[in-house]
Design a protein around this motif. Structure first.
Motif, short mmCIF file in Angstrom:
data_model
loop_
_atom_site.label_atom_id
_atom_site.label_comp_id
_atom_site.label_asym_id
_atom_site.label_seq_id
_atom_site.Cartn_x
_atom_site.Cartn_y
_atom_site.Cartn_z
N ASP B 213 0.84 -1.19 0.00
CA ASP B 213 0.00 0.00 0.00
C ASP B 213 0.88 1.26 0.00
OD1 ASP B 213 -1.73 2.07 0.52
OD2 ASP B 213 -2.92 0.93 1.96
N VAL B 214 0.92 1.92 -1.16
CA VAL B 214 1.79 3.08 -1.31
C VAL B 214 1.46 4.16 -0.28
CG1 VAL B 214 2.67 4.77 -2.93
CG2 VAL B 214 1.84 2.59 -3.76
N ALA B 215 0.17 4.32 0.00
CA ALA B 215 -0.24 5.37 0.93
C ALA B 215 0.37 5.16 2.30
CB ALA B 215 -1.77 5.40 1.02
N ALA B 255 0.65 6.35 -9.76
CA ALA B 255 -0.43 6.99 -10.49
C ALA B 255 -1.75 6.28 -10.29
CB ALA B 255 -0.08 7.06 -11.98
N SER B 256 -1.67 4.95 -10.06
CA SER B 256 -2.92 4.21 -9.89
C SER B 256 -3.39 4.22 -8.45
CB SER B 256 -2.74 2.77 -10.38
OG SER B 256 -1.74 2.14 -9.62
N THR B 257 -2.65 4.90 -7.60
CA THR B 257 -3.06 5.00 -6.20
C THR B 257 -3.62 6.38 -5.94
OG1 THR B 257 -1.11 3.69 -5.74
CG2 THR B 257 -2.27 4.64 -3.84
N ALA B 268 -4.09 6.30 -13.66
CA ALA B 268 -3.59 5.64 -14.86
C ALA B 268 -3.61 4.14 -14.64
CB ALA B 268 -2.17 6.10 -15.15
N PRO B 269 -3.89 3.38 -15.68
CA PRO B 269 -3.97 1.94 -15.47
C PRO B 269 -2.60 1.28 -15.42
CG PRO B 269 -4.43 2.48 -17.75
CD PRO B 269 -4.12 3.77 -17.05
N LEU B 270 -2.47 0.30 -14.48
CA LEU B 270 -1.29 -0.55 -14.46
C LEU B 270 -1.79 -1.90 -14.95
CD1 LEU B 270 1.63 -1.15 -13.69
CD2 LEU B 270 0.90 -1.49 -11.35
N GLU B 271 -1.55 -2.18 -16.23
CA GLU B 271 -2.17 -3.35 -16.84
C GLU B 271 -1.35 -4.61 -16.67
OE1 GLU B 271 -2.90 -1.79 -20.66
OE2 GLU B 271 -4.88 -1.03 -20.09
#
Ligand SMILES: Nc1ncnc2c1ncn2[C@@H]1O[C@H](COP(=O)(O)OP(=O)(O)OP(=O)(O)O)[C@@H](O)[C@H]1O
Ligand code: SF4
Ligand SMILES: [Mg+2]
Lengths: 389, 329
Positions: B213-215, B255-257, B268-271
């Motif tokens: 969890d980046v946060a 970016a996705s967080t 932004a999607p992390l595909e």
């Protein structure tokens, strides 16, 4: 805790009444009238037959008979044995129950200790050499045809090696030729009481020692009590019953082989179960914690893994007990051990209904008490249940 | 800054039937005294494997292939088990991932803490130990009377606080907190993180936080390391990495967080999925998922580049990575 024991006791009494009722009606449902059996027996006079009929409550409807039997049972009157006439069933049971109890207790204890310890080591050393051999041994003992196994044990240890007597409760010659004022039961009952007293003292010391604030003092207390108990045991017998000692040893010598043989019935199962339970426990997070704390391997294994692996094994102790009771009947027969199992078999085969019901009833009581003891043990072992969980 | 822990070229593999799982590959970082370092990455990228290597509590099929773990001047890698045992907890302790089950259910919580202290400080008396546990309990916000209770009498948050107390009990030089709050509900999670941060600063603890969890990582760490597929792909001060990640993976991850602090970001999607570490992609392990990939990425492993002082990144095209929020999908 007391509430739990009280509740369980009431439950057990109810189970027992149901069991006794079922036994009563099943035996009544056998073909033929009991008294017919004794028409040809010259020892039994018509008056005695009438007496039997009354004692067993054979007069009146089946329901009246049942009510009378139950009333008598709970006032301690179990009637007269047919096959060992004119002995009271109660007296026969009082004589034989302790012998079965001893066999049963020692075998359970031995099987459990050896099974648990080897299962524990087996799981701890998983993947190492010897594991498969020992596991297969366990499976063998769990699945072997037990009467055959008992005979093999006698053949090896009594005839081939000659280490132990082949059966019986005591050396008949020794008892017949000796001058003595006591009988075998007197000696045996004292032996059993001694063992129970020792067990109670050691268990009490264990409980008190563990509650002590200091671990070191606790261990000292436990070991001190063990040593003192053993000394007290020897001193007591030397001082109070010195003339019985050689006879007690004679009985103990006869007890070894049947006990060991019977213990094999439970051993395999408990070993495999402990192994499975221990493997499960070893995957738990708290084992990782224990290792991360830098505890020595033995402490992780015994204090953390094995202690928790013990819980499911204890639960299944009850199932093991059922096997042991069955095995007990076989053992007593093969070893000519005059206990409840042998009594039950001979009574049943001679249609001695009062003795059969009596023997069944007391084996059931034994099983139910064992069950209760296991429940209490489990409560003691698992704080989640003990501490208002 | 003086380093309490230095990890150099740490490589750790699991051997399975199908081959080798390259869970940790050439990972190097250092931890300063009193510093909080965060390791972040998707599930399965090898974070726990790094943690377990540091305390040398690896699965039977795991092996440290190379590298060194120098803790206060002592390399832990060559130590035999019995020596390593004396370092565990006394020098390096852990708050486990999913620590909810980290307590043995049959012993009192206080006794389990005492057990650790007794092992490493055999001369400590029982009353000294109780005093120390009481002090630790107060520090983590627990009533000292709870030490005589069993784990099942604790709530989840309380258990985790007690775990933190236990991790502190032997005054370790380094604490590893692997997903310390993941199993808890959000409010408790936040409380405990704040307190842990406070305690860390008060005591000057050196700590490694690990989380997916980046946060969480952004909130508690001074520096942040981003892991991908067994590799450390970016490492730098939180203040630099968090607002301006240089590695494409770090960029997409951040970016996705949704941002905790700072301006709202465009998601932004992390595909795709992280690769199977049995057969990681050649070259840069991120190239199958990387929008910035060029030819060289598929064949050659990118070297570390120091983009700023103390800020390194392993990417051929790090200069192409835009500022956060500018990516046009
Ligand atoms: N004992 C093992 N044997 C084989 N492979 C393993 C073993 N333990 C972990 N792995 C593999 O190693 C890789 C890294 O796992 P690790 O647990 O270190 O990841 P993580 O980053 O901590 O993930 P998570 O966020 O899920 O905790 C994963 O691909 C995992 O499947
Ligand atoms: S090296 Fe290439 S593939 Fe790897 S992250 Fe950088 S750009 Fe993407
Ligand atoms: Mg993990």
């Amino acid at each position: 805790m007391l509430k739990f024991i009280g509740k369980r006791t009431v439950q057990n009494i109810l189970v027992f009444i149901v069991f006794l009722t079922a036994t009563f009606f099943l035996l009544q449902a056998q073909p033929g009238d009991i008294t017919d059996q004794f028409l040809s027996n010259p020892k039994i006079t018509p008056e005695v037959r009438q007496q039997f009929a009354e004692r067993l409550g054979l007069t009146g409807t089946l329901w009246e008979q049942y009510v009378r039997y139950m009333k008598n049972f709970f006032t301690g009157n179990l009637g007269v044995s047919f096959s060992e006439y004119p002995k009271e069933v109660m007296d026969i049971i009082a004589e034989r129950l302790p012998r079965t109890l001893a066999l049963f207790l020692f075998a359970t204890f031995l099987a459990f200790i050896v099974g648990f310890k080897s299962g524990k080591l087996l799981a701890w050393r998983r993947g190492k050499r010897g594991e498969h051999v020992i596991t297969l041994t366990g499976v063998f003992f769990q699945t072997v045809f037990y009467p055959w196994f008992a005979v093999v044990m006698i053949w090896i240890f009594a005839f081939f090696l000659g280490w132990f007597p082949a059966g019986k409760f005591l050396t008949v010659d020794k008892w017949l030729t000796a001058e003595r004022t006591f009988d075998a039961n007197a000696v045996f009952d004292r032996m059993l009481l001694t063992v129970l007293a020792v067990a109670v003292l050691i268990i009490a010391a264990e409980i008190i020692g563990r509650r002590m604030n200091s671990r070191v003092a606790g261990r000292r207390f436990i070991w001190g009590t063990r040593v003192l108990t053993l000394i007290a045991l020897v001193v007591w017998w030397e001082a109070v019953w010195p003339e019985m000692i050689p006879f007690a040893l004679d009985i103990a010598y006869h007890l070894v082989l049947p006990t060991v043989t019977l213990s094999f019935v439970g051993f395999g199962g408990w070993m495999l179960l402990t192994r499975a339970s221990m493997l499960e426990t070893l995957r738990e997070d708290y084992i990782l914690t224990a290792r991360a704390k830098g505890l020595p391997d033995k402490v992780v294994r015994d204090r953390h893994a094995a202690r928790n692996a013990l819980l499911p094994v204890t639960t299944s102790l009850v199932i093991g007990l059922a096997f042991l009771i069955g095995g007990g009947v076989v053992t007593e027969t093969v070893f000519s051990w005059p206990g409840m199992g042998q009594t039950l078999l001979s009574a049943a085969s001679q249609q001695d209904i009062p003795l059969t019901i009596g023997a069944f009833a007391f084996i059931a009581v034994l099983a139910l008490i064992a069950h209760l003891v296991v429940d209490i043990m489990y409560m003691y072992l698992d704080p989640r249940i003990r501490v208002g969980g | 800054m003086e380093h309490i822990l230095e990890v150099n070229d740490l490589t750790m593999h699991y051997t399975v039937k199908e081959g080798e799982v390259m869970a940790v590959d050439d990972v190097s970082f250092a931890l300063g005294r009193g510093e909080a370092l965060g390791l972040v990455g998707e599930s399965g990228c090898g974070k726990t494997s790094v943690a377990m290597s540091l305390i040398r509590l690896l699965a039977d099929n795991a092996e440290i292939q190379k590298g060194s773990i120098v803790l206060d001047g002592v390399d832990l890698v060559p130590l035999v088990e019995e020596e390593m045992r004396t370092h565990r907890w006394a020098d390096i302790s852990m708050v486990f991932q999913g620590a909810m089950n980290a307590w043995n259910p049959v012993y009192k919580v206080g006794d389990q803490i005492w057990e650790a202290m007794q092992t490493h400080f055999p001369l400590m008396t029982e009353s000294e130990a109780r005093e120390r546990i009481a002090e630790l309990f107060r520090l983590v916000g627990l009533n000292p009377a709870m030490m005589d209770r069993y784990p099942h009498e604790f709530s989840g948050g309380m258990r985790q606080r007690a775990i933190i107390a236990m991790a502190l009990s032997c005054n370790p030089k380094v604490i590893i907190a692997d997903e310390p709050t993941t199993a808890l509900d959000v409010i408790v999670q936040d409380q405990i993180l704040k307190e842990l941060k406070k305690i860390q600063q008060e005591l000057g603890m050196s700590i490694i936080y690990i989380s997916h969890d980046v946060a969480v990582i952004a909130e508690v760490s001074d520096r942040i390391g981003v892991m991908y597929a067994g590799k450390l792909v970016e490492l730098g001060p939180t203040d630099e990495v968090f607002p301006r990640p240089r590695h494409p993976y770090a960029y997409l991850l951040l970016a996705s967080t949704p941002s905790v602090k700072g301006p709202r970001r465009k998601l932004a999607p992390l595909e795709g999925e992280p690769p199977n570490l049995l057969h990681p992609p050649a070259g840069c392990r991120f190239h199958p998922r990387c929008p910035f990939a060029t030819e060289v990425c598929a064949t050659d492993e990118p070297p570390y580049t120091e983009v700023d002082e103390g800020h390194i990144v392993a990417c051929w095209n790090w200069e192409q990575v835009p500022e956060l929020g500018r990516l046009e999908a």
